[in-house]
Design a protein around this motif. Structure first.
Motif, short mmCIF file in Angstrom:
data_model
loop_
_atom_site.label_atom_id
_atom_site.label_comp_id
_atom_site.label_asym_id
_atom_site.label_seq_id
_atom_site.Cartn_x
_atom_site.Cartn_y
_atom_site.Cartn_z
N VAL A 92 -7.69 25.06 -27.62
CA VAL A 92 -8.71 24.19 -27.04
C VAL A 92 -10.08 24.59 -27.57
CG1 VAL A 92 -9.76 23.35 -24.91
CG2 VAL A 92 -7.33 23.94 -24.96
N GLY A 93 -10.80 23.60 -28.12
CA GLY A 93 -12.13 23.85 -28.64
C GLY A 93 -13.19 23.21 -27.76
N ALA A 94 -14.17 22.59 -28.42
CA ALA A 94 -15.29 21.98 -27.69
C ALA A 94 -14.94 20.63 -27.09
CB ALA A 94 -16.49 21.84 -28.63
N ASP A 95 -13.77 20.09 -27.43
CA ASP A 95 -13.39 18.76 -26.96
C ASP A 95 -12.02 18.83 -26.27
OD1 ASP A 95 -13.08 16.05 -26.53
OD2 ASP A 95 -12.52 15.60 -28.62
N PRO A 96 -11.97 19.38 -25.05
CA PRO A 96 -10.67 19.53 -24.39
C PRO A 96 -9.99 18.21 -24.07
CG PRO A 96 -12.47 20.07 -22.89
CD PRO A 96 -13.06 19.94 -24.26
N VAL A 97 -10.76 17.16 -23.78
CA VAL A 97 -10.15 15.86 -23.49
C VAL A 97 -9.45 15.33 -24.73
CG1 VAL A 97 -10.59 13.45 -22.86
CG2 VAL A 97 -11.75 15.29 -21.63
N GLY A 98 -10.14 15.38 -25.86
CA GLY A 98 -9.53 14.94 -27.12
C GLY A 98 -8.32 15.78 -27.47
N LEU A 145 2.66 17.50 -17.15
CA LEU A 145 1.45 17.74 -16.36
C LEU A 145 1.07 19.22 -16.37
CD1 LEU A 145 2.11 15.43 -13.28
CD2 LEU A 145 0.27 15.18 -14.95
N ARG A 146 2.06 20.07 -16.25
CA ARG A 146 1.78 21.51 -16.28
C ARG A 146 1.25 21.93 -17.64
NH1 ARG A 146 7.19 23.79 -13.14
NH2 ARG A 146 6.49 23.27 -11.03
N ALA A 147 1.79 21.33 -18.70
CA ALA A 147 1.31 21.66 -20.04
C ALA A 147 -0.14 21.24 -20.20
CB ALA A 147 2.19 20.97 -21.09
N VAL A 148 -0.47 20.03 -19.74
CA VAL A 148 -1.85 19.56 -19.84
C VAL A 148 -2.75 20.40 -18.94
CG1 VAL A 148 -3.39 17.59 -19.50
CG2 VAL A 148 -1.14 17.24 -20.49
N ALA A 149 -2.21 20.86 -17.82
CA ALA A 149 -3.00 21.69 -16.90
C ALA A 149 -3.47 22.98 -17.58
CB ALA A 149 -2.18 22.03 -15.66
N GLU A 150 -2.72 23.43 -18.57
CA GLU A 150 -3.15 24.63 -19.30
C GLU A 150 -4.40 24.34 -20.13
OE1 GLU A 150 -0.20 26.79 -21.39
OE2 GLU A 150 1.37 26.46 -19.88
N LEU A 151 -4.60 23.06 -20.45
CA LEU A 151 -5.80 22.69 -21.19
C LEU A 151 -6.97 22.43 -20.24
CD1 LEU A 151 -4.08 20.19 -23.67
CD2 LEU A 151 -4.42 22.66 -23.93
N PHE A 152 -6.64 22.04 -19.00
CA PHE A 152 -7.64 21.80 -17.97
C PHE A 152 -7.24 22.56 -16.71
CE2 PHE A 152 -7.79 18.04 -20.67
CZ PHE A 152 -9.15 17.93 -20.91
N PRO A 153 -7.25 23.87 -16.74
CA PRO A 153 -6.69 24.65 -15.62
C PRO A 153 -7.38 24.42 -14.29
CG PRO A 153 -7.95 26.05 -17.11
CD PRO A 153 -7.79 24.74 -17.79
N GLY A 160 -6.89 12.61 -9.17
CA GLY A 160 -7.50 11.76 -10.19
C GLY A 160 -7.14 12.20 -11.59
N ALA A 161 -7.10 13.49 -11.81
CA ALA A 161 -6.74 14.01 -13.13
C ALA A 161 -5.27 13.75 -13.44
CB ALA A 161 -7.05 15.50 -13.22
N ARG A 162 -4.41 13.89 -12.42
CA ARG A 162 -2.99 13.57 -12.63
C ARG A 162 -2.82 12.10 -12.97
NH1 ARG A 162 -2.38 16.62 -7.90
NH2 ARG A 162 -1.87 14.73 -6.73
N ASP A 163 -3.54 11.26 -12.26
CA ASP A 163 -3.46 9.82 -12.52
C ASP A 163 -3.93 9.51 -13.94
OD1 ASP A 163 -2.52 9.42 -9.98
OD2 ASP A 163 -4.42 8.67 -9.17
N PHE A 164 -4.98 10.21 -14.38
CA PHE A 164 -5.47 10.02 -15.74
C PHE A 164 -4.38 10.35 -16.76
CE2 PHE A 164 -6.92 12.53 -19.41
CZ PHE A 164 -7.50 11.51 -20.15
N THR A 165 -3.68 11.45 -16.54
CA THR A 165 -2.62 11.84 -17.49
C THR A 165 -1.51 10.82 -17.51
OG1 THR A 165 -3.14 14.17 -17.09
CG2 THR A 165 -1.02 13.68 -18.12
N ALA A 205 -15.13 10.20 -15.85
CA ALA A 205 -15.34 9.80 -14.46
C ALA A 205 -14.59 10.74 -13.50
CB ALA A 205 -14.88 8.36 -14.25
N VAL A 206 -13.37 11.11 -13.89
CA VAL A 206 -12.58 12.03 -13.05
C VAL A 206 -13.27 13.38 -12.94
CG1 VAL A 206 -10.44 13.35 -12.95
CG2 VAL A 206 -10.36 10.90 -13.47
N LEU A 207 -13.72 13.90 -14.07
CA LEU A 207 -14.37 15.22 -14.08
C LEU A 207 -15.68 15.20 -13.33
CD1 LEU A 207 -13.60 16.24 -17.75
CD2 LEU A 207 -12.46 17.04 -15.69
N ALA A 208 -16.43 14.07 -13.44
CA ALA A 208 -17.71 13.96 -12.73
C ALA A 208 -17.48 13.93 -11.23
CB ALA A 208 -18.45 12.71 -13.18
#
Length: 212
Positions: A92-98, A145-153, A160-165, A205-208
């Motif tokens: 994960v670098g400066a763009d975790p969403v990407g 979801l757990r794998a993505v959670a490692e990128l956004f712990p 909201g984040a789960r729904d986004f995924t 929007a979710v993160l905000a």
């Protein structure tokens, strides 16, 4: 120099040989789903691909239904393992969403996804397959979801984040399924990058919301 019992190769037990045979048949079933589709996946083809006799195949799986139901569970295990393996290689670098969105793209490439789609479609009109798929899909999605959670712990625990995924996966899968009609990987990737623009806005929007 004399050899000891520890030096001699250990003979496999009957249970080990039986387990290995089942795995060969299940892997061959997945290969056949990819190459021939569900309709073209026959028990003789699976036995041939696995390099076993028809008698051996029937001994382990008496019918195509038995074979495919077992393959559904085996495929789910492979999909879960792939998610864990893929995310372990992500940096994960400066763009975790990407990074997360490209991780989802990479995870849906290759034969495991193609075999899964074949089974989704077959399950539409087959209640036995539908029940088997309904049992394993939540397990696979949870692993993703757990794998993505490692990128956004700190963020993916929120609904909201789960729904986004899930929304990202829905968009991605739609693009890839549509691409089966006239395969063009570059076009499919362009469409995914176009979808990523809206997905990035949704993620922001979710993160905000979560930071308030």
């Amino acid at each position: 120099m004399t050899s000891t019992a520890a030096d001699k190769p250990q003979r496999r037990t009957q249970e080990q040989r039986s387990s290995e045979m089942r795995v060969r048949l299940l892997d061959a079933t997945i290969d056949c789903l990819v190459e021939y589709g569900y309709a073209g996946t026959t028990t003789p083809r699976v036995a041939e691909r696995a390099g076993v006799t028809r008698g051996a195949q029937v001994h382990h799986f008496g019918s195509k239904h038995d074979l495919v139901v077992a393959a559904i569970k085996h495929l789910a295990e492979r999909r879960v393992a792939a998610a864990m393996s893929e995310v372990a290689q992500v940096r994960v670098g400066a763009d975790p969403v990407g990074t997360a969105l490209e991780f989802l793209w990479d995870l849906h490439q290759g034969p495991l996804f193609i075999a899964t789609v074949e089974l989704w479609l077959a399950a539409r009109t087959d209640p036995v397959l539908a029940a088997a798929m309904a049992e394993v899909e939540p397990l696979v999605n949870t692993a993703v979801l757990r794998a993505v959670a490692e990128l956004f712990p700190d963020d993916l625990h929120r609904k909201g984040a789960r729904d986004f995924t899930y929304t990202a996966m829905d968009a991605l899968r739609g693009i890839l399924v549509a691409n089966f009609v006239a395969p063009d990987p570059e076009r499919a990737h362009r469409r995914w990058h176009r979808a990523m623009v809206d997905l990035r806005a949704a993620a922001a929007a979710v993160l905000a919301t979560g930071s308030r």
